[in-house]
Design an enzyme around this catalytic site. Structure first.
Site, PDB file in Angstrom:
ATOM      1  N   GLU A 233       0.908   1.753  -6.938  1.00  0.00           N
ATOM      2  CA  GLU A 233       0.597   1.034  -5.696  1.00  0.00           C
ATOM      3  C   GLU A 233      -0.836   1.300  -5.224  1.00  0.00           C
ATOM      4  OE1 GLU A 233       3.745   1.670  -2.838  1.00  0.00           O
ATOM      5  OE2 GLU A 233       5.133   0.426  -3.997  1.00  0.00           O
TER       6      GLU A 233
ATOM      7  N   GLU B  20      10.151   0.165  -8.956  1.00  0.00           N
ATOM      8  CA  GLU B  20      10.870   0.910  -7.923  1.00  0.00           C
ATOM      9  C   GLU B  20      11.682  -0.055  -7.088  1.00  0.00           C
ATOM     10  OE1 GLU B  20       7.669   4.524  -6.834  1.00  0.00           O
ATOM     11  OE2 GLU B  20       8.121   2.935  -5.383  1.00  0.00           O
TER      12      GLU B  20
END
Length: 304
Positions: free
Chosen positions: A122, A224
């Site tokens: 991220e 995720e």
């Protein structure tokens, strides 16, 4: 949007293609409940619990040098028959150098255990790198580790869908991309959580495949997703054991059963973690996201 509507639209619109059955993996932390570093024996116990309760044989970690995780987990993975996605944290020069060094040192010794290498988690979502900047880091790692390893990154679904990652996707340099999507962090009520999750992932996968020029150019995983069993309500998303079990069986297992690869966040509760802050500034507990407790007991049925 209702799940059935998303499912019908995805089937009609694809280019998204999946195999008959997907793989299920788990994100795995490198610290004990008190925040101290795990030892080799801890990873052996982790793998034993995951095998028993889930049947999985693949995990992902985030920073290869932190707590000597690459050094410790790869021998344990070999013994247990697991594969590992090794992570490199590129957000600081220090972490990038240390993690890359650990991967270069240990990955060639355990080539069969290294499923892939991700550069960043991220990083684009947090605004630490543009697509071209992250691509440079990925290419650096790819050159350093040599042939025979899949290299890519992990980021939030919207950074793929909105074009932020296009330089990475179109480079021809990445072999694998992980897309993270959390209906909980979007504040979804439970009865819309599966639909929201599917919608996010299909937007990301569809954009990647379009920009890559085909469905077989880049290997795609959900990097995720998950739902906490305890903590504070986030907007309309209510944590709880029933809620987490429902999301797991409907959204996560549904995605795997439909033929897509998924990493669930996460394997075990991490009681040492500080509270997280959502996009709206709300503070939320991040210690109860595990499919199992910190002492490795399953919270609900984990075999899809």
């Amino acid at each position: 949007m209702r799940f059935s509507t998303i499912l019908s639209a995805a089937i009609a619109a694809g280019p998204i293609v999946a195999s008959a059955a997907g793989q299920m993996g788990f994100a795995l932390g490198n610290k004990k409940s008190d925040g101290s570093c795990k030892e080799a024996s801890d990873y052996k116990a982790d793998f034993a619990a995951l095998t028993k309760e889930t049947g999985t044989k693949i995990v992902r970690i985030y920073a290869a040098s932190d707590c000597d995780v690459a050094k410790l987990i790869l021998p344990a993975a070999k013994e247990a028959g697991f594969q590992v996605v090794l992570g490199i944290w590129p957000d600081t020069d220090e972490s990038f150098k240390a993690d890359k060094g650990a991967v270069v040192q240990y990955a060639p010794k355990y080539k069969d255990q290294v499923y892939a290498i991700t550069v960043g988690s991220e990083s684009m979502y947090r605004g630490n790198f543009t697509g071209p900047e992250l691509l440079s880091k990925i290419q650096d790692v790819k050159s350093a580790v040599g042939k025979g390893f899949k290299v890519g990154t992990a980021d939030s679904w919207n950074k793929y869908a909105d074009g932020t990652a296009d330089a990475v996707i179109q480079s021809g340099s990445v072999d694998i991309l992980l897309c993270n999507a959390f209906s909980y962090w979007q504040g979804q009520v439970l009865n819309n959580a599966t639909g929201s999750f599917y919608d996010d992932i299909f937007q990301a996968f569809g954009h990647i495949q379009e920009k890559a020029g085909g469905t077989d150019k880049i290997e795609l995983w959900v990097g995720e997703t998950g739902w906490p069993t305890d903590g504070d309500k986030y907007q309309n998303a209510q944590p709880g054991l029933k809620e987490a079990a429902t999301f797991y069986s409907q959204a996560v297992c549904g995605m795997v059963d439909w033929g897509f690869n998924v990493f669930f966040f996460e394997a075990f509760d991490e009681e040492w973690k500080p509270h997280a802050v959502g996009e709206d500034g709300s503070v939320a507990d991040e210690t109860s996201w595990g499919a199992m407790t910190a002492d490795r007991k399953a919270k609900y049925t984990l075999k899809c």
